[in-house]
Design a protein around this motif. Sequence first.
Motif, PDB file in Angstrom:
ATOM      1  N   ARG A  26       3.901   5.906  -2.384  1.00  0.00           N
ATOM      2  CA  ARG A  26       5.277   6.392  -2.720  1.00  0.00           C
ATOM      3  C   ARG A  26       5.678   6.406  -4.343  1.00  0.00           C
ATOM      4  N   ARG A  31       0.884  -1.124  -0.016  1.00  0.00           N
ATOM      5  CA  ARG A  31      -0.114  -0.117  -0.063  1.00  0.00           C
ATOM      6  C   ARG A  31       0.958   1.184   0.152  1.00  0.00           C
ATOM      7  N   MET A  32       1.551   1.290   0.872  1.00  0.00           N
ATOM      8  CA  MET A  32       2.704   2.346   0.787  1.00  0.00           C
ATOM      9  C   MET A  32       3.619   2.594  -0.120  1.00  0.00           C
ATOM     10  N   GLU A  33       4.020   1.365  -1.034  1.00  0.00           N
ATOM     11  CA  GLU A  33       4.665   1.786  -2.154  1.00  0.00           C
ATOM     12  C   GLU A  33       3.852   2.339  -3.325  1.00  0.00           C
TER      13      GLU A  33
END
Lengths: 294, 324
Positions: free
Chosen positions: B221, B216-218
């Motif tokens: 980002r 999710r964070m990737e």
Amino acid sequence: MKEMTARQHTQTKIKLFAISPLRRMVDALTWGLAAVSFAILAFVLLHILVYVFIKGLPALNLKIFTEDTQGIAGGLRNALLGSLVLSGFALAIAVPIGVSAGVYLSEHGEGWIGKISRFLSDVLVGVPSVVLGYFGYITLVIGFGWKFSLLAGSITLAILMLPYIARTSEMALRAVPQSFREAAYGLGCSEWRLIWQVLLPAARIPILTGVLMALAIALGETAPLLYTAGWSNYLWTGHFTHEGVGYLTYVIWSFIGEPYESAHQLAYAAAFLITGMVLMINISARLLLLTWRR
Amino acid sequence: MQNLMDRLRFHWGLGAVAALLPLSLIVIVVFLFISAWPAIKFNGLGFLIHNSWNLGNMYADPITVHGTEVLPRANYGVLFLIVGTLLTALIALVLAVPMGVYAAIFLAEGLGGWTRAVGSFLVELLAAVPSVVYGLWGYLVLIPFLGKEVFPWLEHTFGSFIPVFRGPVGSGYGLLTASIVLGFMVVPLITASLRDAIVATPAALREAGASLGASRMEVVRRIIMPGQKQLLIGVSILALGRALGETMAVLMVSGNALNSLPGNIYDPVSTMASFIASQLDSAMQDPTGMAVNALAEIALLLMVISILVNAAARGLLWLSGNRT
């Protein structure tokens, strides 16, 4: 036996697709930074509010509301009413002009005149409030010779509020479905009637929200009033010019620097009152919009 | 025919009232310029490059220099204000941008439903707190804390190898304190626009990222944030513009330096906005009126800088399809 090898096979396959420790670490770090950033912001806000509350509440008493400021002691009746009167007259000036500008931009704002007005209005939002105050000083206070006065302060605040009200009104009116306009024109309404009886009633809540937010901004301002409204130890007597008006934010700024405890107490009480009002207005504007959307 | 005339009259009437809005901006610029003109003539370029704000000898008779009446030894150079204004605002931005971006990510990705609404409201309230209340809080809470705890620690830890962190740390009034307060004041602008942009990302983009094995964070980002670069630059410049013009909070925590440039991040500074607010009282005492004109010149300069900064931000936001 065969089954085991099959499972082992899938396990190695899963391992191939597993997220590497480095990627996990970067992920966790980002989440951590995100949570800490939010926590700092929330903490600072709550700290400010709680601090003002803790300092301000003990400083409140009946005298604050019934007596005027005497030097650096007494009550805050003059400043509290002064704040309300200044912002009230500013609203009376800014709402008709701002909503008209919003109507114009939403209904006739497609051409170059609309584009330029919108751009200038956006730029006006960015003009520092102290510059507006200085402008008020050289034109209204000195130029027109009004001295420090209610009208000078209110007009300066009105200029500050204008772009916000115009912007929110424009957005609110744009959100009214086109079919409303077609139906009104189809029934033979004039544009005046369309705006007054169809568009403004349909968009009244978002417009009111914008007006409330502008009011909150005006109540909390100090810099534009320092050299337009001045200060007065007495209750406003009904004169529009040639007489200074007291207001709460001035008390906070100027009394906290005095070396006397009575002055500090007044500053705390003023901070409590003004923060409380701004907070209430913000919350009610939010709730109003939320319930209206539902 | 009558009907048409009515319609035209209404249209023009509405337009005329609406025109008051852009007109007020033009009137402000014109009147500030008129008021500043004697000072602009008297000061010349020295106004921008000298550290010499001096009202002159108030008790002496005015003298005439190049046809303008001024007080003896009057001199107006505001380099220290220009430096102070830009430094406080830029450092505020350095603090506010990362914090604003990460808080936006947390609000958009970590929270949802009513928790996001409440969290967003808390952050946005930071922008609603009156400037003078920030000043009060900064004066009573932040300055003692920074001056006694944080600044000595910063000096001790970084002072040996980063020159601007070297002492003396002073009492807490100064550049970094003003920047920290300004940072909190402008951060909601960044957080709110970025949060909305992240939430509004098409689901297809997220799914495409997830199908490639991104966490999710990737996705945030690598896929979402790069697309928001223009928006981020735009709102950051907008935040810069707001920080440049802040008055009361800065006035109460910056230490109000006169005619000196800061030597480190703890030194007192003054900004153009706070200087106008603090100096008008004494400027009014100048019988020649030149001090008031010189303050108008500062106001004009501040206005021009704000307009340029805001126009740049609006232009960028317009290009990126946002009108915040």
